[in-house]
Design an enzyme around this catalytic site. Structure first.
Site, PDB file in Angstrom:
ATOM      1  N   ARG A   1       3.209  -7.325  -8.198  1.00 10.74           N
ATOM      2  CA  ARG A   1       4.373  -6.537  -8.655  1.00 10.74           C
ATOM      3  C   ARG A   1       4.162  -5.053  -8.359  1.00 10.74           C
ATOM      4  O   ARG A   1       5.104  -4.325  -8.105  1.00 10.74           O
ATOM      5  CB  ARG A   1       4.570  -6.700 -10.165  1.00 10.74           C
ATOM      6  CG  ARG A   1       5.035  -8.054 -10.593  1.00 10.74           C
ATOM      7  CD  ARG A   1       5.438  -8.060 -12.046  1.00 10.74           C
ATOM      8  NE  ARG A   1       6.384  -6.991 -12.362  1.00 10.74           N
ATOM      9  CZ  ARG A   1       7.003  -6.876 -13.528  1.00 10.74           C
ATOM     10  NH1 ARG A   1       6.777  -7.759 -14.476  1.00 10.74           N
ATOM     11  NH2 ARG A   1       7.853  -5.896 -13.763  1.00 10.74           N
TER      12      ARG A   1
ATOM     13  N   CYS B   1       7.893  -7.447 -23.228  1.00 12.83           N
ATOM     14  CA  CYS B   1       6.955  -7.980 -22.223  1.00 12.83           C
ATOM     15  C   CYS B   1       5.575  -8.039 -22.872  1.00 12.83           C
ATOM     16  O   CYS B   1       5.415  -7.728 -24.041  1.00 12.83           O
ATOM     17  CB  CYS B   1       6.947  -7.096 -20.974  1.00 12.83           C
ATOM     18  SG  CYS B   1       6.358  -5.461 -21.315  1.00 12.83           S
TER      19      CYS B   1
ATOM     20  N   LYS C   1       5.159   3.139  -6.944  1.00 17.30           N
ATOM     21  CA  LYS C   1       6.152   2.146  -7.421  1.00 17.30           C
ATOM     22  C   LYS C   1       7.066   2.803  -8.448  1.00 17.30           C
ATOM     23  O   LYS C   1       8.286   2.655  -8.407  1.00 17.30           O
ATOM     24  CB  LYS C   1       5.428   0.972  -8.072  1.00 17.30           C
ATOM     25  CG  LYS C   1       6.311   0.099  -8.945  1.00 17.30           C
ATOM     26  CD  LYS C   1       5.584  -1.050  -9.581  1.00 17.30           C
ATOM     27  CE  LYS C   1       4.893  -0.722 -10.860  1.00 17.30           C
ATOM     28  NZ  LYS C   1       5.722  -0.701 -12.066  1.00 17.30           N
ATOM     29  N   ASN C   2       6.479   3.578  -9.372  1.00 17.11           N
ATOM     30  CA  ASN C   2       7.266   4.146 -10.476  1.00 17.11           C
ATOM     31  C   ASN C   2       8.041   5.383 -10.077  1.00 17.11           C
ATOM     32  O   ASN C   2       8.757   5.961 -10.894  1.00 17.11           O
ATOM     33  CB  ASN C   2       6.368   4.404 -11.695  1.00 17.11           C
ATOM     34  CG  ASN C   2       5.894   3.090 -12.305  1.00 17.11           C
ATOM     35  OD1 ASN C   2       6.418   2.019 -11.967  1.00 17.11           O
ATOM     36  ND2 ASN C   2       4.900   3.148 -13.158  1.00 17.11           N
TER      37      ASN C   2
ATOM     38  N   ARG D   1       9.219  -2.713 -25.955  1.00 15.84           N
ATOM     39  CA  ARG D   1       9.899  -1.921 -24.923  1.00 15.84           C
ATOM     40  C   ARG D   1      11.350  -1.608 -25.310  1.00 15.84           C
ATOM     41  O   ARG D   1      12.295  -1.998 -24.631  1.00 15.84           O
ATOM     42  CB  ARG D   1       9.849  -2.629 -23.566  1.00 15.84           C
ATOM     43  CG  ARG D   1       8.501  -3.152 -23.133  1.00 15.84           C
ATOM     44  CD  ARG D   1       7.465  -2.078 -22.868  1.00 15.84           C
ATOM     45  NE  ARG D   1       7.761  -1.201 -21.765  1.00 15.84           N
ATOM     46  CZ  ARG D   1       7.425  -1.436 -20.502  1.00 15.84           C
ATOM     47  NH1 ARG D   1       6.856  -2.549 -20.188  1.00 15.84           N
ATOM     48  NH2 ARG D   1       7.709  -0.558 -19.550  1.00 15.84           N
TER      49      ARG D   1
ATOM     50  N   ASP E   1      -1.315   3.513 -18.030  1.00 15.19           N
ATOM     51  CA  ASP E   1      -1.377   2.570 -16.906  1.00 15.19           C
ATOM     52  C   ASP E   1      -2.757   2.497 -16.269  1.00 15.19           C
ATOM     53  O   ASP E   1      -2.965   1.677 -15.374  1.00 15.19           O
ATOM     54  CB  ASP E   1      -0.339   2.945 -15.832  1.00 15.19           C
ATOM     55  CG  ASP E   1       1.066   2.700 -16.323  1.00 15.19           C
ATOM     56  OD1 ASP E   1       2.006   3.097 -15.627  1.00 15.19           O
ATOM     57  OD2 ASP E   1       1.218   2.140 -17.408  1.00 15.19           O
TER      58      ASP E   1
END
Ligand code: EPZ
Length: 420
Positions: A399, A117, A22-23, A122, A307
């Site tokens: 997500r 978030c 995803k990243n 962030r 993560d």
């Protein structure tokens, strides 16, 4: 809102295929704006953050076509500069990644400030400093970033990052590809997703050297062209499934995973009593003996990735002894702690450090997901908790994980997704 009903006690066994990162996908979708042709990406994961990024790209006239086998074709020939609105950037912070490509292609950009978030404020100061170093004028008014290039367009310069921010490195890289002259990026992030972005930019005609190190050099070019790239696989997805096998005492082959992309995670899992080694098709993970409490500190790549912190903490809740988990990347990435404690874990928080005392057993309960990685840590704990656990608000999971529940069921888990 969908929820998962999980009955614990089943081992995770067999094999699982992991998909594109995803990243890696998100910055590369933004990078399509740098070229005036087609960018074809393969192995693009089917996750909602990618859908959100594609919706944002439509605001700029980029036509996205999903083909079979996770192929995505982005046609930026008709792209135009437009505003990246608050409601889209708020939903996904990675929306900030369109700022540099819009600026480099069109000379100006108006992008909403991303909201904070669940895991922290962030900020984006490092992104803006990088653009300033390359000759952009940036000001912020009523929650929007207004950026424009000075006379003569973007010019090469020296970008010194005060911390190896992944996003700021990607912003500097994308702006530098079309800047006049040479750009030096110092203290650059070394993550595999940054190196994968460089491969795509190079395929588009950019001239970049030094990716994977703290010093990246970019020679600006006039224009970028069509390209095709196969995304690297998702190391966080791989680490998550490794921990699923470890926490349930199972054995799992993780297809498409690369041990070297996991940095220090392999060695740390070994110290915790997990066997992990490369196989022909990816990675093998087996845990047959007791789990040992191991201390971790999250660090920039190749250190332990933030993560995977929540997932590793779930593993430590049933380990022998105690484990100290220090989170150094974000100021508040412990939303999973009270929820894990509801499952019977014994975790005490002290600022950015968590002390996890291993318990004999976890017990099923109702818990709530708060952010992407916290939600998957609850799923992992539920796999080994006695009885039934309900995980609410699993849109957070969707997500960043493609079909996580379905893949775990295929590996032996007892999980039911309940809509509504
Ligand atoms: C990327 O976010 C990832 N997202 C995050 O993954 C990941 O947690 C993070 O890197 C750290 O590894 C994507 O790649 C889309 P950073 P990013 O800039 O780029 C501070 C997930 O779960 N900072 O490396 O936003 C920041 O506050 C997500 O998939 C500044 O102070 O992360 C944080 O404390 C969550 N100023 C630290 O640096 C800035 O201008 C690391 O942030 C930028 C960042």
């Amino acid at each position: 809102m969908d929820r998962l009903l999980i009955r614990g006690g089943r081992r995770i066994e067999g094999s699982v295929q992991i998909r594109g990162a995803k990243n890696a996908a998100l910055p590369q979708i933004a990078a399509a704006l740098l070229g005036s042709g087609r960018l074809e990406l393969t192995n693009v994961p089917e996750v909602t953050d990618v859908d959100t990024m594609l919706a944002l790209m439509q605001e700029f006239g980029v036509v996205a076509t999903r083909g079979t086998g996770r192929t995505l074709v982005l046609d930026a020939s008709g792209a135009r500069s437009a505003q990246a609105p608050y409601d889209m950037v708020r939903r996904m912070r990675a929306g900030i990644l369109v700022l540099a490509p819009l600026l480099a292609r069109f000379g100006s950009a108006r992008v909403s400030m991303p909201g904070g978030c669940a895991i922290g404020a962030r900020p984006i100061d490092l992104h803006l400093k990088a653009l300033d170093a390359l000759g952009a004028e940036v000001n912020i008014e009523s929650g929007y970033i207004n950026a424009r290039v000075k006379e003569g367009g973007l010019r090469g310069g020296r970008v010194v990052l005060s911390s190896p921010s992944i996003g700021a490195t990607e912003t500097a890289l994308m702006a530098a590809t079309l800047a006049r002259g040479e750009t030096e990026i110092l203290n650059a992030a070394r993550d595999p997703e940054v190196s994968d972005l460089v491969l795509t930019l190079a395929a588009m005609g950019a001239r970049i050297a030094g990716e994977g190190t703290h010093r990246i050099l970019v020679q600006g070019v006039e224009a970028l062209h069509n390209a095709r790239h196969d995304l690297i696989t998702d190391r966080i997805e791989a680490g998550t499934y490794a921990i699923a096998a470890a926490i349930t005492g199972g054995h799992l082959e993780i297809l498409g995973a690369h041990l070297e992309h996991l940095g220090s995670v392999g060695a740390i899992l070994e110290s915790a009593g997990v066997q992990i080694w490369p196989s022909d098709r990816g990675l093998m993970v087996v845990r047959s003996g007791p789990l040992q409490g191991i201390d971790i500190t999250t660090e920039p790549y190749p250190g332990f990735p933030t993560d995977l912190q929540a997932q590793f903490m779930a593993l430590m809740t049933i380990a022998l002894g105690a484990s100290v988990v220090r989170e150094t990347i974000y100021e508040s990435r412990f939303m999973h702690v009270p929820e894990l404690n509801r499952l019977g874990a014994n975790i005490a928080l002290q600022g950015s450090t968590a002390l996890v005392r291993g318990v004999e057993k976890l017990h099923g309960a109702e818990v709530m997901a708060t952010d992407l990685r916290a939600s998957v840590s609850l799923v992992l704990a539920a796999l080994v908790a006695e009885g039934e656990t309900t995980v609410h608000r699993i849109y957070h999971l969707d997500r960043g994980y493609e079909a996580l529940d379905r893949k775990l069921v295929q590996c032996g888990a007892d999980i039911q997704r309940v809509a509504g």
